[in-house]
Scaffold this active site. Structure first.
Site, PDB file in Angstrom:
ATOM      1  N   LYS A  22      50.638  32.613   6.866  1.00  0.00           N
ATOM      2  CA  LYS A  22      50.154  33.306   8.069  1.00  0.00           C
ATOM      3  C   LYS A  22      49.637  32.299   9.088  1.00  0.00           C
ATOM      4  O   LYS A  22      49.918  32.403  10.281  1.00  0.00           O
ATOM      5  CB  LYS A  22      49.033  34.272   7.665  1.00  0.00           C
ATOM      6  CG  LYS A  22      48.202  34.774   8.820  1.00  0.00           C
ATOM      7  CD  LYS A  22      47.045  35.644   8.368  1.00  0.00           C
ATOM      8  CE  LYS A  22      45.784  34.912   7.990  1.00  0.00           C
ATOM      9  NZ  LYS A  22      44.966  34.401   9.110  1.00  0.00           N
ATOM     10  N   ASN A  23      48.888  31.308   8.605  1.00  0.00           N
ATOM     11  CA  ASN A  23      48.261  30.379   9.551  1.00  0.00           C
ATOM     12  C   ASN A  23      49.231  29.363  10.153  1.00  0.00           C
ATOM     13  O   ASN A  23      48.870  28.633  11.070  1.00  0.00           O
ATOM     14  CB  ASN A  23      47.069  29.660   8.893  1.00  0.00           C
ATOM     15  CG  ASN A  23      45.874  30.581   8.757  1.00  0.00           C
ATOM     16  OD1 ASN A  23      45.901  31.720   9.246  1.00  0.00           O
ATOM     17  ND2 ASN A  23      44.840  30.113   8.085  1.00  0.00           N
ATOM     18  N   CYS A 120      32.722  36.499  14.997  1.00  0.00           N
ATOM     19  CA  CYS A 120      33.509  37.108  13.932  1.00  0.00           C
ATOM     20  C   CYS A 120      32.680  37.043  12.667  1.00  0.00           C
ATOM     21  O   CYS A 120      31.665  36.371  12.621  1.00  0.00           O
ATOM     22  CB  CYS A 120      34.865  36.425  13.830  1.00  0.00           C
ATOM     23  SG  CYS A 120      35.187  35.534  12.359  1.00  0.00           S
ATOM     24  N   ARG A 125      32.255  30.799  15.469  1.00  0.00           N
ATOM     25  CA  ARG A 125      33.624  30.366  15.739  1.00  0.00           C
ATOM     26  C   ARG A 125      33.914  30.193  17.238  1.00  0.00           C
ATOM     27  O   ARG A 125      34.726  30.916  17.818  1.00  0.00           O
ATOM     28  CB  ARG A 125      34.632  31.329  15.100  1.00  0.00           C
ATOM     29  CG  ARG A 125      34.402  31.475  13.629  1.00  0.00           C
ATOM     30  CD  ARG A 125      35.464  32.295  12.970  1.00  0.00           C
ATOM     31  NE  ARG A 125      36.545  31.479  12.436  1.00  0.00           N
ATOM     32  CZ  ARG A 125      37.567  31.963  11.758  1.00  0.00           C
ATOM     33  NH1 ARG A 125      37.682  33.239  11.570  1.00  0.00           N
ATOM     34  NH2 ARG A 125      38.496  31.176  11.303  1.00  0.00           N
ATOM     35  N   ASP A 309      38.992  28.565   2.947  1.00  0.00           N
ATOM     36  CA  ASP A 309      39.688  29.836   2.753  1.00  0.00           C
ATOM     37  C   ASP A 309      39.892  30.183   1.276  1.00  0.00           C
ATOM     38  O   ASP A 309      40.432  31.242   0.957  1.00  0.00           O
ATOM     39  CB  ASP A 309      41.047  29.825   3.477  1.00  0.00           C
ATOM     40  CG  ASP A 309      40.884  30.012   4.975  1.00  0.00           C
ATOM     41  OD1 ASP A 309      39.767  30.300   5.431  1.00  0.00           O
ATOM     42  OD2 ASP A 309      41.891  29.863   5.707  1.00  0.00           O
ATOM     43  N   ARG A 401      45.229  42.028   6.590  1.00  0.00           N
ATOM     44  CA  ARG A 401      45.365  41.088   7.708  1.00  0.00           C
ATOM     45  C   ARG A 401      46.155  39.853   7.294  1.00  0.00           C
ATOM     46  O   ARG A 401      46.847  39.263   8.127  1.00  0.00           O
ATOM     47  CB  ARG A 401      43.976  40.612   8.162  1.00  0.00           C
ATOM     48  CG  ARG A 401      43.299  41.466   9.181  1.00  0.00           C
ATOM     49  CD  ARG A 401      42.090  40.740   9.727  1.00  0.00           C
ATOM     50  NE  ARG A 401      42.432  39.364  10.040  1.00  0.00           N
ATOM     51  CZ  ARG A 401      41.620  38.319   9.896  1.00  0.00           C
ATOM     52  NH1 ARG A 401      40.411  38.478   9.466  1.00  0.00           N
ATOM     53  NH2 ARG A 401      42.030  37.101  10.192  1.00  0.00           N
TER      54      ARG A 401
HETATM   55  C1  UD1 Z   1      41.537  27.949  10.913  1.00  0.00           C
HETATM   56  C2  UD1 Z   1      42.170  28.970  10.033  1.00  0.00           C
HETATM   57  C3  UD1 Z   1      41.142  29.614   9.119  1.00  0.00           C
HETATM   58  C4  UD1 Z   1      40.375  28.529   8.364  1.00  0.00           C
HETATM   59  C5  UD1 Z   1      39.835  27.475   9.302  1.00  0.00           C
HETATM   60  C6  UD1 Z   1      39.222  26.297   8.577  1.00  0.00           C
HETATM   61  C7  UD1 Z   1      43.985  29.781  11.415  1.00  0.00           C
HETATM   62  C8  UD1 Z   1      44.546  30.901  12.208  1.00  0.00           C
HETATM   63  N1  UD1 Z   1      42.790  29.993  10.872  1.00  0.00           N
HETATM   64  O1  UD1 Z   1      40.575  28.641  11.706  1.00  0.00           O
HETATM   65  O2  UD1 Z   1      41.812  30.470   8.220  1.00  0.00           O
HETATM   66  O3  UD1 Z   1      39.294  29.123   7.686  1.00  0.00           O
HETATM   67  O4  UD1 Z   1      40.890  26.961  10.130  1.00  0.00           O
HETATM   68  O5  UD1 Z   1      40.130  25.730   7.699  1.00  0.00           O
HETATM   69  O6  UD1 Z   1      44.612  28.756  11.239  1.00  0.00           O
HETATM   70  N2  UD1 Z   1      34.675  24.844  16.066  1.00  0.00           N
HETATM   71  C9  UD1 Z   1      33.907  24.538  17.159  1.00  0.00           C
HETATM   72  N3  UD1 Z   1      34.504  24.570  18.404  1.00  0.00           N
HETATM   73  C10 UD1 Z   1      35.822  24.871  18.581  1.00  0.00           C
HETATM   74  C11 UD1 Z   1      36.597  25.176  17.454  1.00  0.00           C
HETATM   75  C12 UD1 Z   1      35.995  25.158  16.201  1.00  0.00           C
HETATM   76  O7  UD1 Z   1      32.726  24.266  17.033  1.00  0.00           O
HETATM   77  O8  UD1 Z   1      36.293  24.862  19.736  1.00  0.00           O
HETATM   78  C13 UD1 Z   1      34.059  24.842  14.701  1.00  0.00           C
HETATM   79  C14 UD1 Z   1      34.091  26.202  14.011  1.00  0.00           C
HETATM   80  O9  UD1 Z   1      32.996  26.993  14.399  1.00  0.00           O
HETATM   81  C15 UD1 Z   1      34.041  25.796  12.552  1.00  0.00           C
HETATM   82  C16 UD1 Z   1      34.844  24.492  12.528  1.00  0.00           C
HETATM   83  O10 UD1 Z   1      34.841  24.017  13.867  1.00  0.00           O
HETATM   84  O11 UD1 Z   1      32.728  25.545  12.142  1.00  0.00           O
HETATM   85  C17 UD1 Z   1      36.245  24.623  12.043  1.00  0.00           C
HETATM   86  O12 UD1 Z   1      36.891  25.663  12.767  1.00  0.00           O
HETATM   87  P1  UD1 Z   1      38.443  25.668  13.045  1.00  0.00           P
HETATM   88  O13 UD1 Z   1      39.117  24.592  12.256  1.00  0.00           O
HETATM   89  O14 UD1 Z   1      38.673  25.698  14.508  1.00  0.00           O
HETATM   90  O15 UD1 Z   1      38.852  27.069  12.438  1.00  0.00           O
HETATM   91  P2  UD1 Z   1      39.993  27.964  13.004  1.00  0.00           P
HETATM   92  O16 UD1 Z   1      41.042  27.072  13.596  1.00  0.00           O
HETATM   93  O17 UD1 Z   1      39.430  29.060  13.797  1.00  0.00           O
END
Ligand code: UD1
Length: 434
Positions: A22-23, A120, A125, A309, A401
């Site tokens: 999915k990701n 969320c 996030r 995850d 989901r």
């Molecule tokens: C992706 C995955 C999710 C997984 C996560 C971590 C997808 C669709 N989802 O989520 O299943 O749990 O990676 O492996 O691929 N952060 C910031 N600022 C930003 C972006 C992120 O502070 O602009 C922080 C987040 O709050 C979190 C950390 O960085 O603490 C990691 O988040 P991130 O890797 O971005 O997670 P997702 O990409 O949303």
């Protein structure tokens, strides 16, 4: 709302097949925005998040076709016309990964209007790192009425250094960089296989990307991309969930159609906990529980570390392991919502900040429990598979989901699961409209 009724106690035996990731599928679908041509993706899982992304692209004017019958796992997207480059709140609020369309929309159309994802269940996030990177590439971004408004004549290549590792942030900026003028150097990138999957698709579409899957990615901007056909990698989190299912039930399970190379941290931890794992080939792993499982600590990290995850699913296993397991969650705040439900089933778990202490083995017994998010749902199903009596799991829409036909697959290897309510039908028009 659908519920699962699960009767525990059966060891899972047989072969269980992993679906596409999915990701990986989500960013790859967003990548179709970058070209006027058709992009065909194979091995797409039929899960609700994919359906949401399909709706999102369609709402912007794209043609999205999901195949029926034998080619059910294939989708073709054509973004020749993007009459309305807006990601509306009604869609974005149900799936945070919708922010993945921000970079490609600006790159392709020079303008984007994307609803802020909002909080969320597993923490704030934010998407500040996506915004910061796009601004560095020349986009002007403002925020109004809960929407990000972004504009750029043409993005310029830039030197981007992520303050923090972010998976979708890396993907979003990578998609922006491929059509930017000049070269982009991205540092401290996410190493997750899903980033490499996306980059492979983009390169097949004519992009020039080097280093995806490492911390440093170099992009040589091109003026346009063309269509491509691409097969999505297997879902490593689904595969890991099945490995835990085999181990926790004392079964003998072959997890097929997976990518064993992406499962290193999960395999190592299950071995440490006493499960017997045999890698049968590049795409098949066998798991057996040959003795009492024993406690082993985990600490979630970015890839190739132990995935956040899989933290919830591992915690279900830890309740059945002898001794004290420490579970540290380092990626997301507030990702312990499964704990209170596992405790209701009899688990002995104490949470202190970002560490959960699990004492086992404990006898789990039937209770009515509720899913709070996608991976928490999987954790509850795993616990129910070893609980005494009948566990009722409510709100399984969280599970739908991201896990394709989860209960059907588990039933195929001996689990006793019944779904009550409206069976999930991803292409039902009523479902899509809702
Ligand atoms: C992706 C995955 C999710 C997984 C996560 C971590 C997808 C669709 N989802 O989520 O299943 O749990 O990676 O492996 O691929 N952060 C910031 N600022 C930003 C972006 C992120 O502070 O602009 C922080 C987040 O709050 C979190 C950390 O960085 O603490 C990691 O988040 P991130 O890797 O971005 O997670 P997702 O990409 O949303």
């Amino acid at each position: 709302m659908d519920k699962f009724v699960i009767r525990g106690g059966n060891p899972l035996v047989g072969t269980i097949r992993v679906s596409g990731a999915k990701n990986s599928a989500l960013p790859c679908m967003a990548a179709a925005i970058l070209t006027e041509d058709e992009v065909t993706l194979e091995n797409i899982p039929q899960v609700r998040d994919i359906e949401t992304e399909r709706r999102l692209l369609a709402s912007m004017g794209a043609e999205v076709e999901l195949r029926e019958g034998k080619q059910q796992d294939q989708t073709t997207i054509c973004c020749r016309t993007l009459s309305d480059p807006v990601a509306r709140y009604e869609i974005v609020k149900t799936m945070r990964a919708s922010s993945l369309v921000l970079g490609p929309l600006i790159a392709r159309t020079g303008a984007a209007r994307v609803a802020m994802p909002g909080g969320c269940a597993i923490g704030g996030r934010p998407i500040d790192l996506h915004i910061k990177g796009l601004e560095k590439m020349g986009a002007v971004i403002t925020q109004e009425h809960g929407y990000l408004e972004a504009r750029a004549e043409r993005l310029r290549g830039a030197h981007l250094v992520f303050d923090k590792i972010t998976v979708t942030g890396t993907e979003d900026l990578l998609m922006a960089a491929v059509l930017a003028e000049g070269d982009t150097l991205m540092e401290n990138c996410a190493l997750e296989p899903e980033v490499a999957d996306l980059a492979a698709l983009l390169n097949a579409m004519g992009a020039r990307i080097e280093g995806a899957g490492t911390a440093t990615i170099r992009v040589h901007g091109v003026s346009s991309l063309h269509g491509a056909r691409y097969r999505i990698n297997p879902d490593r989190i689904e595969a890991g969930t099945f490995l835990i299912a085999g181990a926790i039930t004392g079964g003998d399970l072959i997890v097929s159609n997976c990518n064993a190379a992406h499962l290193g941290a999960a395999i190592a931890k299950l071995q440490e906990a006493g499960a017997r794992i045999d890698v049968l080939g590049p795409d098949a792993v066998r798991v057996r529980a040959v003795a009492q499982l024993s406690a082993a600590d985990i600490s979630t990290e970015e890839y190739p570390g132990f995935p956040t995850d899989m933290q919830a699913q591992y915690m279900a296993l830890a309740t059945q392991a002898e001794g004290v397991s420490l579970v540290r969650e380092n990626i997301f705040e507030n990702r312990f919502m499964h704990v209170q439900e596992l405790v209701r089933m009899g688990a002995n778990i104490k949470v202190d900040g970002s560490t959960a202490t699990v004492r086992g083995p404990t006898r789990l017994d039937s209770a009515a429990v509720m899913c709070s998010d996608l991976r928490a749902s999987a954790s509850l199903v795993l616990a129910a598979l070893v609980a005494e009596g009948e566990t009722i799991i409510d709100r399984v829409y969280h599970m739908d989901r991201g896990y394709e036909r989860f209960e059907e697959k588990l039933i195929g290897v001996g689990a006793q699961i019944q779904r009550l309510g409206n069976v999930f039908a991803p292409r039902d028009p009523a479902e899509v409209a809702g």
